[in-house]
Design a protein around this motif. Structure first.
Motif, PDB file in Angstrom:
ATOM      1  N   PHE A   1      -6.315  -7.127   2.970  1.00  0.00           N
ATOM      2  CA  PHE A   1      -6.300  -5.778   3.996  1.00  0.00           C
ATOM      3  C   PHE A   1      -6.457  -4.737   3.386  1.00  0.00           C
ATOM      4  O   PHE A   1      -6.328  -4.165   1.833  1.00  0.00           O
ATOM      5  CB  PHE A   1      -4.580  -5.979   4.492  1.00  0.00           C
ATOM      6  CG  PHE A   1      -4.512  -7.531   5.430  1.00  0.00           C
ATOM      7  CD1 PHE A   1      -3.968  -6.540   6.214  1.00  0.00           C
ATOM      8  CD2 PHE A   1      -4.330  -8.712   5.244  1.00  0.00           C
ATOM      9  CE1 PHE A   1      -3.509  -7.804   7.419  1.00  0.00           C
ATOM     10  CE2 PHE A   1      -3.793  -9.045   6.030  1.00  0.00           C
ATOM     11  CZ  PHE A   1      -3.421  -8.957   6.984  1.00  0.00           C
ATOM     12  N   THR A   2      -7.011  -3.856   4.610  1.00  0.00           N
ATOM     13  CA  THR A   2      -7.839  -3.025   3.832  1.00  0.00           C
ATOM     14  C   THR A   2      -6.923  -2.118   4.418  1.00  0.00           C
ATOM     15  O   THR A   2      -6.477  -1.893   5.962  1.00  0.00           O
ATOM     16  CB  THR A   2      -9.103  -2.639   4.715  1.00  0.00           C
ATOM     17  OG1 THR A   2     -10.166  -3.328   3.636  1.00  0.00           O
ATOM     18  CG2 THR A   2      -9.434  -0.892   3.777  1.00  0.00           C
ATOM     19  N   MET A   3      -6.350  -1.381   3.627  1.00  0.00           N
ATOM     20  CA  MET A   3      -4.689   0.191   4.307  1.00  0.00           C
ATOM     21  C   MET A   3      -5.388   1.453   4.181  1.00  0.00           C
ATOM     22  O   MET A   3      -6.178   1.895   2.892  1.00  0.00           O
ATOM     23  CB  MET A   3      -4.192  -0.711   3.753  1.00  0.00           C
ATOM     24  CG  MET A   3      -3.122  -1.966   3.490  1.00  0.00           C
ATOM     25  SD  MET A   3      -3.486  -2.428   5.449  1.00  0.00           S
ATOM     26  CE  MET A   3      -1.313  -1.509   5.797  1.00  0.00           C
ATOM     27  N   VAL A   4      -4.871   1.889   5.209  1.00  0.00           N
ATOM     28  CA  VAL A   4      -5.850   3.832   5.007  1.00  0.00           C
ATOM     29  C   VAL A   4      -4.056   4.410   4.614  1.00  0.00           C
ATOM     30  O   VAL A   4      -3.635   4.326   5.680  1.00  0.00           O
ATOM     31  CB  VAL A   4      -6.444   4.449   5.959  1.00  0.00           C
ATOM     32  CG1 VAL A   4      -6.788   5.400   6.248  1.00  0.00           C
ATOM     33  CG2 VAL A   4      -8.053   3.311   6.136  1.00  0.00           C
TER      34      VAL A   4
ATOM     35  N   TYR B   1      -7.950  -2.698  -5.017  1.00  0.00           N
ATOM     36  CA  TYR B   1      -9.296  -1.596  -5.152  1.00  0.00           C
ATOM     37  C   TYR B   1      -8.749  -0.822  -4.356  1.00  0.00           C
ATOM     38  O   TYR B   1      -7.657  -0.424  -3.369  1.00  0.00           O
ATOM     39  CB  TYR B   1     -10.232  -2.365  -4.257  1.00  0.00           C
ATOM     40  CG  TYR B   1     -11.165  -1.422  -3.959  1.00  0.00           C
ATOM     41  CD1 TYR B   1     -12.438  -1.387  -4.709  1.00  0.00           C
ATOM     42  CD2 TYR B   1     -11.613  -0.202  -3.037  1.00  0.00           C
ATOM     43  CE1 TYR B   1     -13.586  -0.095  -4.680  1.00  0.00           C
ATOM     44  CE2 TYR B   1     -12.159   0.334  -2.594  1.00  0.00           C
ATOM     45  CZ  TYR B   1     -13.280   0.151  -3.304  1.00  0.00           C
ATOM     46  OH  TYR B   1     -14.162   1.377  -3.278  1.00  0.00           O
ATOM     47  N   VAL B   2      -9.318   0.870  -5.218  1.00  0.00           N
ATOM     48  CA  VAL B   2      -8.729   2.079  -4.404  1.00  0.00           C
ATOM     49  C   VAL B   2     -10.009   2.929  -3.448  1.00  0.00           C
ATOM     50  O   VAL B   2     -11.065   2.396  -4.835  1.00  0.00           O
ATOM     51  CB  VAL B   2      -7.625   2.742  -4.716  1.00  0.00           C
ATOM     52  CG1 VAL B   2      -6.721   1.933  -4.853  1.00  0.00           C
ATOM     53  CG2 VAL B   2      -8.063   2.960  -6.542  1.00  0.00           C
ATOM     54  N   GLY B   3     -10.322   3.461  -3.468  1.00  0.00           N
ATOM     55  CA  GLY B   3     -11.342   4.085  -2.815  1.00  0.00           C
ATOM     56  C   GLY B   3     -10.765   5.707  -2.564  1.00  0.00           C
ATOM     57  O   GLY B   3      -9.362   5.900  -3.848  1.00  0.00           O
ATOM     58  N   ARG B   4     -10.496   6.541  -1.774  1.00  0.00           N
ATOM     59  CA  ARG B   4     -10.330   7.984  -1.413  1.00  0.00           C
ATOM     60  C   ARG B   4      -8.827   7.935  -1.197  1.00  0.00           C
ATOM     61  O   ARG B   4      -8.031   8.031  -1.110  1.00  0.00           O
ATOM     62  CB  ARG B   4     -11.004   8.799  -0.845  1.00  0.00           C
ATOM     63  CG  ARG B   4     -12.968   9.304  -1.787  1.00  0.00           C
ATOM     64  CD  ARG B   4     -14.028  10.506  -1.585  1.00  0.00           C
ATOM     65  NE  ARG B   4     -13.029  11.089  -0.151  1.00  0.00           N
ATOM     66  CZ  ARG B   4     -11.715  12.264  -0.392  1.00  0.00           C
ATOM     67  NH1 ARG B   4     -12.487  12.858  -1.700  1.00  0.00           N
ATOM     68  NH2 ARG B   4     -11.820  12.736   1.080  1.00  0.00           N
TER      69      ARG B   4
ATOM     70  N   ALA C   1       0.894  -1.128  -0.142  1.00  0.00           N
ATOM     71  CA  ALA C   1       0.133   0.226   0.235  1.00  0.00           C
ATOM     72  C   ALA C   1       1.014   1.648  -0.273  1.00  0.00           C
ATOM     73  O   ALA C   1       0.643   2.197  -1.163  1.00  0.00           O
ATOM     74  CB  ALA C   1      -1.129   0.101   0.734  1.00  0.00           C
ATOM     75  N   SER C   2       2.107   1.422   1.371  1.00  0.00           N
ATOM     76  CA  SER C   2       2.701   2.713   0.660  1.00  0.00           C
ATOM     77  C   SER C   2       3.379   3.177  -0.613  1.00  0.00           C
ATOM     78  O   SER C   2       3.582   3.378  -1.027  1.00  0.00           O
ATOM     79  CB  SER C   2       3.520   2.372   1.935  1.00  0.00           C
ATOM     80  OG  SER C   2       3.206   2.273   3.172  1.00  0.00           O
ATOM     81  N   LYS C   3       3.525   1.152  -1.202  1.00  0.00           N
ATOM     82  CA  LYS C   3       4.290   2.014  -2.082  1.00  0.00           C
ATOM     83  C   LYS C   3       3.903   2.306  -3.805  1.00  0.00           C
ATOM     84  O   LYS C   3       3.785   3.930  -3.648  1.00  0.00           O
ATOM     85  CB  LYS C   3       4.791   0.619  -3.191  1.00  0.00           C
ATOM     86  CG  LYS C   3       5.599   0.295  -4.210  1.00  0.00           C
ATOM     87  CD  LYS C   3       5.778  -1.334  -4.202  1.00  0.00           C
ATOM     88  CE  LYS C   3       6.495  -1.403  -5.560  1.00  0.00           C
ATOM     89  NZ  LYS C   3       6.776  -2.465  -6.440  1.00  0.00           N
TER      90      LYS C   3
ATOM     91  N   MET D   1      -7.088   1.672   0.275  1.00  0.00           N
ATOM     92  CA  MET D   1      -6.656   0.413  -0.909  1.00  0.00           C
ATOM     93  C   MET D   1      -6.928  -0.976  -0.069  1.00  0.00           C
ATOM     94  O   MET D   1      -7.163  -1.025   1.125  1.00  0.00           O
ATOM     95  CB  MET D   1      -5.140   0.564  -1.125  1.00  0.00           C
ATOM     96  CG  MET D   1      -4.784   1.880  -1.705  1.00  0.00           C
ATOM     97  SD  MET D   1      -3.215   2.122  -0.856  1.00  0.00           S
ATOM     98  CE  MET D   1      -3.712   2.961   0.655  1.00  0.00           C
ATOM     99  N   ILE D   2      -7.584  -1.813  -0.786  1.00  0.00           N
ATOM    100  CA  ILE D   2      -7.023  -3.726  -0.871  1.00  0.00           C
ATOM    101  C   ILE D   2      -6.204  -3.909  -1.098  1.00  0.00           C
ATOM    102  O   ILE D   2      -6.446  -3.911  -2.428  1.00  0.00           O
ATOM    103  CB  ILE D   2      -8.768  -3.777  -0.881  1.00  0.00           C
ATOM    104  CG1 ILE D   2      -9.766  -3.103  -0.293  1.00  0.00           C
ATOM    105  CG2 ILE D   2      -8.853  -5.431  -0.653  1.00  0.00           C
ATOM    106  CD1 ILE D   2     -11.381  -3.628  -0.924  1.00  0.00           C
ATOM    107  N   VAL D   3      -5.989  -4.404  -0.168  1.00  0.00           N
ATOM    108  CA  VAL D   3      -4.511  -5.381  -1.118  1.00  0.00           C
ATOM    109  C   VAL D   3      -4.958  -6.443  -0.754  1.00  0.00           C
ATOM    110  O   VAL D   3      -5.451  -7.128   0.527  1.00  0.00           O
ATOM    111  CB  VAL D   3      -3.153  -4.563   0.292  1.00  0.00           C
ATOM    112  CG1 VAL D   3      -2.000  -5.446  -0.244  1.00  0.00           C
ATOM    113  CG2 VAL D   3      -2.580  -3.502   0.113  1.00  0.00           C
ATOM    114  N   GLY D   4      -4.771  -7.176  -1.871  1.00  0.00           N
ATOM    115  CA  GLY D   4      -4.919  -9.035  -1.906  1.00  0.00           C
ATOM    116  C   GLY D   4      -3.294  -9.564  -1.529  1.00  0.00           C
ATOM    117  O   GLY D   4      -2.379  -9.048  -2.443  1.00  0.00           O
ATOM    118  N   ILE D   5      -3.152 -10.496  -0.377  1.00  0.00           N
ATOM    119  CA  ILE D   5      -1.724 -11.182  -0.794  1.00  0.00           C
ATOM    120  C   ILE D   5      -2.564 -12.991  -0.792  1.00  0.00           C
ATOM    121  O   ILE D   5      -3.356 -13.559   0.059  1.00  0.00           O
ATOM    122  CB  ILE D   5      -1.694 -10.800   0.968  1.00  0.00           C
ATOM    123  CG1 ILE D   5      -1.650  -9.391   1.563  1.00  0.00           C
ATOM    124  CG2 ILE D   5      -0.506 -11.822   1.083  1.00  0.00           C
ATOM    125  CD1 ILE D   5      -1.832  -9.509   2.771  1.00  0.00           C
TER     126      ILE D   5
END
Length: 182
Positions: free
Chosen positions: A113-116, A83-86, A47-49, A89-93
């Motif tokens: 994982f939903t990451m903000v 997936y991205v929102g505003r 997500a950070s990348k 992001m949803i990260v699939g692993i």
């Protein structure tokens, strides 16, 4: 709406780690909590990348441990933003374990994982839009939409009173319970 867009491929991260005896639980298998910790690390990195900011874990959707992981196996985790929102992001692993002596690879689990995204002051910040370039990426995006909708339905159901069903639970013998209200 953010005007910057990035490809799913730009978020790809893979990590591999040899499983050691220090990673085991009491039955001698690799501890699920250790695997979850690695999954959280790769979700953060992915997500950070993708967004270029510090990210925090908002939620972890179902993690089903499909196969045990043994000491000496090489665990590889592959992550991508699906997936991205505003600001999220949803990260699939996907987690796989390889017996390095035989080359046999087994799928151990997958999760989302939903990451903000957070800015330097700790406030939520916009994430880039997502460019979908393959049918697999479109399918994963659609799965995330379904997942979000199911999560909303589940939350709505929590707020619905179901007092009429208490009698059916108390009078049923299909549950392994004993109710002793005080």
């Amino acid at each position: 709406m953010n005007t910057t867009f990035k490809t799913v491929t730009s978020s790809h991260i893979t990590i591999s780690e040899l499983m050691l005896p220090s990673h085991t639980n009491f039955s001698g298998k690799i501890h699920g909590g250790y695997i979850l910790s690695l999954m959280d690390q790769i979700a953060f990195a992915c997500a950070s990348k993708f967004c270029g900011n510090y990210c925090v874990t908002a939620s972890v959707d179902t993690v089903n441990f499909l196969m045990p992981i043994e000491v000496g196996e090489l665990v590889s985790m592959k992550a991508s933003v699906n997936y991205v929102g505003r600001t999220s992001m949803i990260v699939g692993i996907r987690v796989e374990a390889e017996n390095i002596q035989t080359g046999v690879i087994k799928h151990c689990n997958s999760s989302y994982f939903t990451m903000v995204s957070k800015d330097s002051e700790g406030k939520t910040s916009l994430v880039p839009g997502l460019i979908l370039t393959t049918l697999k990426e479109v399918s994963r995006f659609q799965n995330c939409l379904r997942q979000i909708e199911m999560k909303k339905l589940k939350e709505e159901q929590k707020n619905v009173a179901t007092f009429g069903s208490i009698d059916s639970i108390l009078n049923s013998n299909k549950y392994n319970i004993k109710v002793e209200l005080q």
